[in-house]
Structure formats: C-alpha cells, structure tokens
Design a protein around this motif. Sequence first.
Motif, PDB file in Angstrom:
ATOM      1  N   ARG A  25     -18.526  24.479   9.300  1.00 15.79           N
ATOM      2  CA  ARG A  25     -19.053  23.528   8.086  1.00 15.79           C
ATOM      3  C   ARG A  25     -18.030  22.581   7.493  1.00 15.79           C
ATOM      4  O   ARG A  25     -18.394  21.792   7.014  1.00 15.79           O
ATOM      5  N   GLN A  26     -16.899  23.076   7.475  1.00 13.98           N
ATOM      6  CA  GLN A  26     -15.791  22.389   6.934  1.00 13.98           C
ATOM      7  C   GLN A  26     -15.248  21.186   7.628  1.00 13.98           C
ATOM      8  O   GLN A  26     -14.792  20.111   7.363  1.00 13.98           O
ATOM      9  N   TRP A  27     -15.693  20.963   8.937  1.00 14.92           N
ATOM     10  CA  TRP A  27     -15.655  19.738   9.673  1.00 14.92           C
ATOM     11  C   TRP A  27     -16.807  19.431  10.319  1.00 14.92           C
ATOM     12  O   TRP A  27     -17.147  18.835  11.415  1.00 14.92           O
ATOM     13  N   ALA A  28     -17.822  19.610   9.551  1.00 11.40           N
ATOM     14  CA  ALA A  28     -19.276  19.108   9.996  1.00 11.40           C
ATOM     15  C   ALA A  28     -19.351  17.617  10.196  1.00 11.40           C
ATOM     16  O   ALA A  28     -20.316  17.226  10.650  1.00 11.40           O
ATOM     17  N   HIS A  29     -18.566  16.860   9.661  1.00 10.84           N
ATOM     18  CA  HIS A  29     -18.477  15.408   9.697  1.00 10.84           C
ATOM     19  C   HIS A  29     -18.118  14.840  11.264  1.00 10.84           C
ATOM     20  O   HIS A  29     -18.244  13.739  11.461  1.00 10.84           O
ATOM     21  N   VAL A  30     -17.467  15.936  11.940  1.00 10.53           N
ATOM     22  CA  VAL A  30     -16.876  15.348  13.206  1.00 10.53           C
ATOM     23  C   VAL A  30     -17.857  15.843  14.503  1.00 10.53           C
ATOM     24  O   VAL A  30     -18.488  16.752  14.293  1.00 10.53           O
ATOM     25  N   ARG A  31     -17.584  15.624  15.502  1.00  9.80           N
ATOM     26  CA  ARG A  31     -18.513  15.648  16.657  1.00  9.80           C
ATOM     27  C   ARG A  31     -18.010  16.487  17.626  1.00  9.80           C
ATOM     28  O   ARG A  31     -16.744  16.320  18.409  1.00  9.80           O
ATOM     29  N   LEU A  32     -18.237  17.491  18.264  1.00  7.62           N
ATOM     30  CA  LEU A  32     -17.949  18.117  19.351  1.00  7.62           C
ATOM     31  C   LEU A  32     -18.059  17.162  20.642  1.00  7.62           C
ATOM     32  O   LEU A  32     -18.721  16.391  20.791  1.00  7.62           O
TER      33      LEU A  32
ATOM     34  N   ILE B  67      -1.711  16.131  -0.548  1.00 14.08           N
ATOM     35  CA  ILE B  67      -1.848  16.617   1.062  1.00 14.08           C
ATOM     36  C   ILE B  67      -2.885  17.269   1.248  1.00 14.08           C
ATOM     37  O   ILE B  67      -3.380  17.821   0.698  1.00 14.08           O
ATOM     38  N   THR B  68      -3.609  16.741   2.514  1.00 12.03           N
ATOM     39  CA  THR B  68      -4.604  17.640   3.180  1.00 12.03           C
ATOM     40  C   THR B  68      -4.133  18.079   4.429  1.00 12.03           C
ATOM     41  O   THR B  68      -3.283  17.172   5.184  1.00 12.03           O
ATOM     42  N   TYR B  69      -4.670  19.010   4.982  1.00 17.98           N
ATOM     43  CA  TYR B  69      -4.361  19.512   6.549  1.00 17.98           C
ATOM     44  C   TYR B  69      -5.519  19.468   7.226  1.00 17.98           C
ATOM     45  O   TYR B  69      -5.919  19.936   8.328  1.00 17.98           O
ATOM     46  N   ARG B  70      -6.673  18.599   7.018  1.00 16.34           N
ATOM     47  CA  ARG B  70      -7.659  18.405   7.691  1.00 16.34           C
ATOM     48  C   ARG B  70      -8.020  16.941   7.790  1.00 16.34           C
ATOM     49  O   ARG B  70      -7.620  16.069   7.145  1.00 16.34           O
ATOM     50  N   VAL B  71      -8.588  16.487   9.168  1.00 17.30           N
ATOM     51  CA  VAL B  71      -9.134  15.219   9.232  1.00 17.30           C
ATOM     52  C   VAL B  71     -10.170  14.820   8.038  1.00 17.30           C
ATOM     53  O   VAL B  71     -11.047  15.421   7.755  1.00 17.30           O
ATOM     54  N   PRO B  72      -9.964  13.890   7.225  1.00 21.05           N
ATOM     55  CA  PRO B  72     -10.832  13.565   6.037  1.00 21.05           C
ATOM     56  C   PRO B  72     -12.027  12.986   6.332  1.00 21.05           C
ATOM     57  O   PRO B  72     -12.292  12.257   7.552  1.00 21.05           O
ATOM     58  N   ASP B  73     -12.995  13.338   5.570  1.00 21.52           N
ATOM     59  CA  ASP B  73     -14.469  12.659   5.863  1.00 21.52           C
ATOM     60  C   ASP B  73     -14.505  11.557   5.146  1.00 21.52           C
ATOM     61  O   ASP B  73     -14.781  11.445   3.977  1.00 21.52           O
ATOM     62  N   LEU B  74     -14.440  10.390   5.602  1.00 11.61           N
ATOM     63  CA  LEU B  74     -14.320   9.105   5.065  1.00 11.61           C
ATOM     64  C   LEU B  74     -15.704   8.603   4.620  1.00 11.61           C
ATOM     65  O   LEU B  74     -15.904   7.477   4.200  1.00 11.61           O
ATOM     66  N   LYS B  75     -16.705   9.306   5.198  1.00 13.34           N
ATOM     67  CA  LYS B  75     -18.032   8.877   4.728  1.00 13.34           C
ATOM     68  C   LYS B  75     -18.632   9.614   3.552  1.00 13.34           C
ATOM     69  O   LYS B  75     -19.484   9.204   2.913  1.00 13.34           O
ATOM     70  N   ASP B  76     -17.726  10.419   2.991  1.00 12.49           N
ATOM     71  CA  ASP B  76     -17.787  10.970   1.587  1.00 12.49           C
ATOM     72  C   ASP B  76     -17.363   9.918   0.519  1.00 12.49           C
ATOM     73  O   ASP B  76     -16.125   9.689   0.748  1.00 12.49           O
ATOM     74  N   PRO B  77     -18.283   9.285  -0.123  1.00 13.37           N
ATOM     75  CA  PRO B  77     -17.616   8.463  -1.339  1.00 13.37           C
ATOM     76  C   PRO B  77     -16.306   8.898  -1.963  1.00 13.37           C
ATOM     77  O   PRO B  77     -15.319   8.077  -2.231  1.00 13.37           O
ATOM     78  N   ALA B  78     -16.198  10.145  -2.495  1.00 16.98           N
ATOM     79  CA  ALA B  78     -15.099  10.620  -3.201  1.00 16.98           C
ATOM     80  C   ALA B  78     -13.796  10.747  -2.299  1.00 16.98           C
ATOM     81  O   ALA B  78     -12.908  10.097  -2.801  1.00 16.98           O
ATOM     82  N   VAL B  79     -13.975  11.243  -1.067  1.00 21.48           N
ATOM     83  CA  VAL B  79     -12.973  11.331  -0.112  1.00 21.48           C
ATOM     84  C   VAL B  79     -12.700   9.722   0.178  1.00 21.48           C
ATOM     85  O   VAL B  79     -11.487   9.331   0.277  1.00 21.48           O
TER      86      VAL B  79
ATOM     87  N   LEU C 287      -8.533   5.585   9.389  1.00 22.94           N
ATOM     88  CA  LEU C 287      -8.027   5.001   8.479  1.00 22.94           C
ATOM     89  C   LEU C 287      -8.228   3.441   8.835  1.00 22.94           C
ATOM     90  O   LEU C 287      -8.282   2.393   7.949  1.00 22.94           O
ATOM     91  N   ALA C 288      -7.909   3.104  10.104  1.00 23.30           N
ATOM     92  CA  ALA C 288      -8.067   1.673  10.524  1.00 23.30           C
ATOM     93  C   ALA C 288      -9.335   1.189  10.251  1.00 23.30           C
ATOM     94  O   ALA C 288      -9.446  -0.043   9.808  1.00 23.30           O
ATOM     95  N   ASP C 289     -10.552   1.997  10.546  1.00 23.66           N
ATOM     96  CA  ASP C 289     -11.982   1.479  10.100  1.00 23.66           C
ATOM     97  C   ASP C 289     -12.080   1.279   8.702  1.00 23.66           C
ATOM     98  O   ASP C 289     -12.654   0.202   8.226  1.00 23.66           O
ATOM     99  N   LEU C 290     -11.139   2.082   8.173  1.00 21.43           N
ATOM    100  CA  LEU C 290     -11.435   1.862   6.433  1.00 21.43           C
ATOM    101  C   LEU C 290     -10.850   0.626   5.986  1.00 21.43           C
ATOM    102  O   LEU C 290     -11.233  -0.083   5.083  1.00 21.43           O
ATOM    103  N   ALA C 291      -9.488   0.509   6.603  1.00 19.99           N
ATOM    104  CA  ALA C 291      -8.863  -0.932   6.248  1.00 19.99           C
ATOM    105  C   ALA C 291      -9.759  -2.229   6.801  1.00 19.99           C
ATOM    106  O   ALA C 291      -9.359  -3.219   5.970  1.00 19.99           O
TER     107      ALA C 291
END
Length: 468
Positions: free
Chosen positions: A48-55, A182-194, A219-223
């Motif tokens: 669940r901690q990487w719920a935002h990514v797809r297998l 520092i984070t050790y996970r791929v961030p969920d950039l769909k989360d507004p706070a993140v 990050l490129a998509d965010l840019a």
Amino acid sequence: MNAPATTELPVVVIGAGPAGLAAAAHLIDQGIEPLVLEAGQTAGAAVRQWAHVRLFSTWREVVDPAAEKLLAPTGWTRPDPATYPSGGDWADLYLQPLADVLGNRVRYGERVTGVSRTGRDRIVDADRENQPFVVHVAHADGREERLFARAVIDASGTWTTPGPAGGSGLAALGEKAAADRITYRVPDLKDPAVRARYAGKRTAVIGSGASAFTALAYLADLAKSDDGAGTKGVWILRRGISGSTFGGGEADQLPARGALGLAAKAAVDEGHADAVTGFRTDAFERHADGRLVLVSEDGRRLDAVDEVIVLTGFRPDLSFLDELRLGLDERLQAPVELAPLIDPNQHSCGTVYPHGHRELSHPEPGVYLVGMKSYGRAPTFLAMTGYEQVRSVAAAIAGDLESADRVELTLPETGVCGGAGLFDAPDAAQTDDGGGCCAPAPQLVQLGAPAPVGAATEEASAGGCCGS
C-alpha cells in the motif's frame, strides 16, 4: 514456561504480504494451521505504500493458485487476467480479501522482534532440533508476547530497509541528519502535498535502476506541467554512461521496462534533468539556506539541491533472526544454495531457475526466508517465483517431499519481474538496483544518442563491481 509439543503448534508466517498470505494458503492446503503476524494494520501494508505505481506483471501472474482456491467459495473472481494492477489494486482486490478469508489466522499490529529455539540460543547444540521455535512479538500498544511454532516462514520482505545514499553501502555522513529532505521511495506526485514538495525545486535522484528512471520521468512530467515550472532533476550515477544505462530501449524483451529507460533519457535530453556520472556520495552538508550539498568520495561538491530521492535498492532486516543458524551468501545475504541462481551479474528475474525448499533451507531446520526477503540484496523478484517457493516449503513442512521437490512453475517466455512502473502506463515496468562500482571521473553530462549496445558491458548488471 513449557512449550507445547511441536506437532501441536502452528507455523508462524511473518508478514501478510503476497508471499506470506500465499504461504498461509498453501499451509492450509496441507492441513497445517498458519499464524500470520503482520506489523501493519492491514494486509499488504508495504504494498500500500506504493499504491500509486502499477505492476508490470498482469493479474494472471500475481494471484496464487492456493489462495484463489480459498477465495473461490466467497464468490471472489480474479480481475481481468490480462490487465495490470496498481499496488493499491493488488492490496484492495486480492490481498485484503485473502486475509479476510484467513480470518483470525492473521494478526495485525504485531511486530516480530526475535526468533529462536525454545531454551536454546544459537550456541547450544543439545537437543536443538527437537525444540519448537519461540517467537517474540511486540504489539502496537506496547505489550510483548511469546509464541511457539513448529516452523517459521519469514516473508517480511525488504521494503522497510532501503539502501542508503552512501557509495560504500553505509549511510553518507550527514545523511541521517538530512532526513527531512530525503526520501527512499518513488514519490507520488499525484498527491497534492507531495507534489508541492517537489514542484519548482531542484531534486537529486540517486540510483541507476528503473525506480530512478520512474522518479526522473515523474519529475520531468512535473516540470512540464502548469504548476511545476522550474522543477529540475539531478541524476546521480555511481558509474558512467554506457549503452546499458537506459536498459534495452525499444529492443527490451519487456517493452514497458524499455519504455522507462527511454522516459529517463528523454528527461535528460529535454533538459529537465542533468546526469552526474562517477559520483559516489560520501557526505551531505547543509547549505546556508538549509538546502543540501552532496559531496563525493573524491571531494567533488554539487550545487545545492532542495530534495534528494535515494533509490539504491533494498536489503533484508536480519536483526530479529540473530539467534537462528542461517546459511547466507556473503554478498547477497540470500540462502547459500539460492544465491548463485539469482546473482544479478548473471540473471534477471525471468531467467531464475524455479526453486523451492532445498535452495531455501538453512542449517537451522524449519526456518525459511521466502519472497523478496529470500533474494537478500538481489534487485528483482517475480511474484510467481515466490508463490512456487511457498508451495514447496509448505509441502516440505508437511513431510511431502515428493511434492516439495517437484517443480510446478512455468515462467512466461520473456519473464515478468515484480516491480512497478509509471502510474498511468499499465505496461510500465520497474526494477530496483543498487548501481555498479566502475565509473570514470565525475562529470555533468547532457545525453544524446546512447552508446552502441555492447559498450562497457561490465556495467550491464545491477550491482556489479569490476574492481577498483
């Protein structure tokens, strides 16, 4: 306190993730009672901690047959087998329903803090194998408990122990003090706070696997978005750029995995990220404005960054198994018989030979590390391989060695590796690797066409070292 007779005891399974719940299903199929201990409050807490990514494995490949057998009477049906679940889908639509069927055999909020033989530390030989296992558990409310087991299956994974940023495998100086950035996970950039944390910021991404590819692509998509102007990535590689740096691209057997590499390359080529090669992080220093300055082992210093994403792979937590006699490979920290089969210098997850209880056994009979944890520091894992592991282990515990020794796994021809890809790209793939250790002098580069395939081939394997 006297322990009950071993044959009257359950098998303790550590972790209610995909491998742990499958292990419980196979034990029930063998007529053995499992007791699953999960530190989180739900099934698949780590998933669940990487719920935002797809297998990039399909539903066909991530449902265990024995688990499906248990679920069938409830009316559960497998989602479209040709589609790709996200981590959240996997947890909500399969893992939690499976845990619900198992009922009180799954206990939440219970962290295993130690495993040993009853009345025997690791030194004592006398009558050791006839003693049940003793499992110490810490409850979420602080209570402690002692449980007994006829066998222990550790399916706790490696998610809670990511690799550090330091190039020597240790935390860089100042890394712990810089934890706020520092984070050790791929961030969920769909989360507004993140998203707000990274928008318009300069972010270092440390790592050379597809997790790093994914972060760079995010990050490129965010840019390029309306709210992300000024977002910039700095990709930190411990080795140099070669034809293998971005994977196989369009020639990759797994198109989704190739697409990730191409997305990372595009992020650099389009100027949304710079790549710094040959940089082994030695220290984090605070800039006057609070940002971080990365310093390499050779004294190089990078311009200050606002955030750091460390994606250098994972490693097993063996601390609570210290009183058991484990036989682990000195490099991978995987069972010694399994290690040669999964060596990332020789294998991808799709070329690993199916294996079972014999490769997973230890000098301490009755204890097994399964799932991602069995791979130690090897970077990629296939869910189907884990399901075959626990099928074999459950049969061995039941004494059915004929079944335990039988290979009942047929891998897809191209192989499919456990991992995750870009959220909106169902075919996307993600594997984690820790990078290699051969690199030229650090340099900042803008990338054009990749080097011809075959160049610097010693760098092709994740985590490979060619000497120093």
